[in-house]
Scaffold this motif. Structure first.
Motif, PDB file in Angstrom:
ATOM      1  N   ARG A 107       0.831  -1.211   0.000  1.00  0.00           N
ATOM      2  CA  ARG A 107       0.000   0.000   0.000  1.00  0.00           C
ATOM      3  C   ARG A 107       0.862   1.256   0.000  1.00  0.00           C
ATOM      4  O   ARG A 107       0.530   2.254  -0.648  1.00  0.00           O
ATOM      5  CB  ARG A 107      -0.930  -0.016   1.214  1.00  0.00           C
ATOM      6  N   LEU A 111       0.563   4.111  -2.794  1.00  0.00           N
ATOM      7  CA  LEU A 111       0.275   5.506  -2.469  1.00  0.00           C
ATOM      8  C   LEU A 111       1.353   6.449  -3.011  1.00  0.00           C
ATOM      9  O   LEU A 111       1.039   7.527  -3.520  1.00  0.00           O
ATOM     10  CB  LEU A 111       0.135   5.682  -0.959  1.00  0.00           C
ATOM     11  N   GLN A 114       0.550   6.945  -6.475  1.00  0.00           N
ATOM     12  CA  GLN A 114      -0.629   7.789  -6.647  1.00  0.00           C
ATOM     13  C   GLN A 114      -0.314   9.274  -6.447  1.00  0.00           C
ATOM     14  O   GLN A 114      -0.955  10.129  -7.062  1.00  0.00           O
ATOM     15  CB  GLN A 114      -1.745   7.350  -5.704  1.00  0.00           C
ATOM     16  N   LEU A 142      -2.511   9.389   4.372  1.00  0.00           N
ATOM     17  CA  LEU A 142      -3.504   8.609   3.642  1.00  0.00           C
ATOM     18  C   LEU A 142      -3.415   7.116   3.933  1.00  0.00           C
ATOM     19  O   LEU A 142      -4.405   6.399   3.802  1.00  0.00           O
ATOM     20  CB  LEU A 142      -3.346   8.847   2.137  1.00  0.00           C
ATOM     21  N   ILE A 143      -2.248   6.636   4.355  1.00  0.00           N
ATOM     22  CA  ILE A 143      -2.112   5.207   4.638  1.00  0.00           C
ATOM     23  C   ILE A 143      -2.747   4.818   5.963  1.00  0.00           C
ATOM     24  O   ILE A 143      -3.034   3.648   6.220  1.00  0.00           O
ATOM     25  CB  ILE A 143      -0.622   4.785   4.611  1.00  0.00           C
ATOM     26  N   ASP A 145      -5.695   4.595   8.928  1.00  0.00           N
ATOM     27  CA  ASP A 145      -7.129   4.304   8.883  1.00  0.00           C
ATOM     28  C   ASP A 145      -7.899   5.022   9.983  1.00  0.00           C
ATOM     29  O   ASP A 145      -8.999   4.602  10.332  1.00  0.00           O
ATOM     30  CB  ASP A 145      -7.371   2.798   8.988  1.00  0.00           C
ATOM     31  N   LEU A 169      -7.364  13.331  -5.145  1.00  0.00           N
ATOM     32  CA  LEU A 169      -6.922  12.065  -4.569  1.00  0.00           C
ATOM     33  C   LEU A 169      -7.314  11.979  -3.094  1.00  0.00           C
ATOM     34  O   LEU A 169      -7.861  10.964  -2.637  1.00  0.00           O
ATOM     35  CB  LEU A 169      -5.412  11.911  -4.725  1.00  0.00           C
ATOM     36  N   ALA A 170      -7.034  13.035  -2.334  1.00  0.00           N
ATOM     37  CA  ALA A 170      -7.369  13.033  -0.908  1.00  0.00           C
ATOM     38  C   ALA A 170      -8.873  12.909  -0.708  1.00  0.00           C
ATOM     39  O   ALA A 170      -9.340  12.179   0.176  1.00  0.00           O
ATOM     40  CB  ALA A 170      -6.837  14.292  -0.241  1.00  0.00           C
ATOM     41  N   ALA A 172     -11.003  11.414  -2.604  1.00  0.00           N
ATOM     42  CA  ALA A 172     -11.412  10.035  -2.903  1.00  0.00           C
ATOM     43  C   ALA A 172     -11.002   9.068  -1.802  1.00  0.00           C
ATOM     44  O   ALA A 172     -11.803   8.240  -1.345  1.00  0.00           O
ATOM     45  CB  ALA A 172     -10.820   9.598  -4.245  1.00  0.00           C
ATOM     46  N   LEU A 173      -9.756   9.177  -1.326  1.00  0.00           N
ATOM     47  CA  LEU A 173      -9.244   8.201  -0.363  1.00  0.00           C
ATOM     48  C   LEU A 173      -9.742   8.458   1.055  1.00  0.00           C
ATOM     49  O   LEU A 173      -9.725   7.545   1.886  1.00  0.00           O
ATOM     50  CB  LEU A 173      -7.714   8.194  -0.389  1.00  0.00           C
ATOM     51  N   LEU A 174     -10.168   9.676   1.347  1.00  0.00           N
ATOM     52  CA  LEU A 174     -10.671   9.991   2.685  1.00  0.00           C
ATOM     53  C   LEU A 174     -12.188  10.077   2.729  1.00  0.00           C
ATOM     54  O   LEU A 174     -12.748  10.547   3.720  1.00  0.00           O
ATOM     55  CB  LEU A 174     -10.066  11.312   3.183  1.00  0.00           C
ATOM     56  N   LYS A 175     -12.844   9.595   1.708  1.00  0.00           N
ATOM     57  CA  LYS A 175     -14.307   9.612   1.665  1.00  0.00           C
ATOM     58  C   LYS A 175     -14.871   8.837   2.853  1.00  0.00           C
ATOM     59  O   LYS A 175     -14.426   7.720   3.149  1.00  0.00           O
ATOM     60  CB  LYS A 175     -14.807   9.010   0.358  1.00  0.00           C
TER      61      LYS A 175
END
Length: 242
Positions: A107, A111, A114, A142-143, A145, A169-170, A172-175
């Motif tokens: 991951r 990232l 990305q 972002l990695i 949780d 990007l942020a 999308a990944l932090l939705k």
């Protein structure tokens, strides 16, 4: 998902910064704090993240689910704060290492790709530009949780095109996370936020935002109009303060 409430007077040591602060931060959404430099945005961020410092709140900082915040917050502070002796993968996975957990190396590599740093995984921070270092710090957040994410000027060192890409990007990944964004950029606030406040010595003013899902299209007329209105308000505030 965790909602937050911040209520009371914010102090920096013996000096008051913001009186009658009242922030109702919704769960699973992006909330933005704007205001002049030194008003107390980063102090609020550090309070939410539970970091030590001269900031203190005479009031209440509560999670709306009634549970303590310890262990639920990850933060990207101003400045990269990268480990100079570690390569990029090691910097991105430092959180897991500090917890004694097995780092998710796949991951971390994904990232870094990305955020546009594929092929640079084994470089050290000294070999990076300021914008590249900021993207490593973003990947490090972002990695994680954690359900609550605090981002203090996360895109400030990036050029315009890269900034827009990293915002997308942020988003999308932090939705679905509860995100507190601190920025000086009106367009950034309008693109990404579901709620936004303008901070001043007398409290927090709730800002109206355009309708529609985030991240909003930066070319949309309603977004450009909201940006112009917010810029005008910020300019008036600075002029009055001067």
């Amino acid at each position: 998902m965790i909602a937050l409430g911040v209520m009371g007077d914010l102090w920096m040591g013996d000096a008051p910064l913001i009186r009658n602060l009242a922030l109702d931060i919704p769960a699973g959404r992006w909330s933005c704090l704007l205001g002049a430099s030194g008003v107390g945005k980063s102090a609020i961020a550090r309070l939410i993240a539970g970091l030590p410092g001269p900031q203190r709140l005479k009031g209440r900082l509560i999670a709306r689910d009634g549970l303590p915040l310890a262990g639920t917050v990850t933060m990207m502070a101003q400045g990269e704060h990268l480990l100079p002796w570690a390569d990029l993968v090691q910097n991105v996975t430092i959180g897991a290492r500090l917890r004694g957990a097995q780092p998710d190396m796949a991951r971390a590599h994904a990232l870094l790709a990305q955020v546009g740093l594929a092929g640079l995984e084994h470089r050290r921070p000294a070999e990076l530009s300021g914008g590249q270092g900021q993207r490593v710090a973003l990947a490090r957040v972002l990695i994680e949780d954690a359900p609550i994410v605090v981002l203090d000027e996360p895109f400030s060192a990036l050029d315009t095109a890269t900034r827009l890409a990293m915002q997308d990007l942020a988003a999308a990944l932090l939705k679905g996370r509860t995100v507190i964004l601190i920025t000086h950029d009106p367009l950034e606030a309008i693109r990404l936020s579901d709620r936004a406040w303008l901070l001043g010595p007398c409290g927090a003013e709730d800002l109206g935002l355009p309708e529609g899902a985030t991240p909003r299209d930066f070319r949309a007329p309603e977004v450009l109009a909201a940006q112009a209105a917010l810029l005008a308000r910020l300019h008036r505030n600075i002029a009055c303060a001067g």
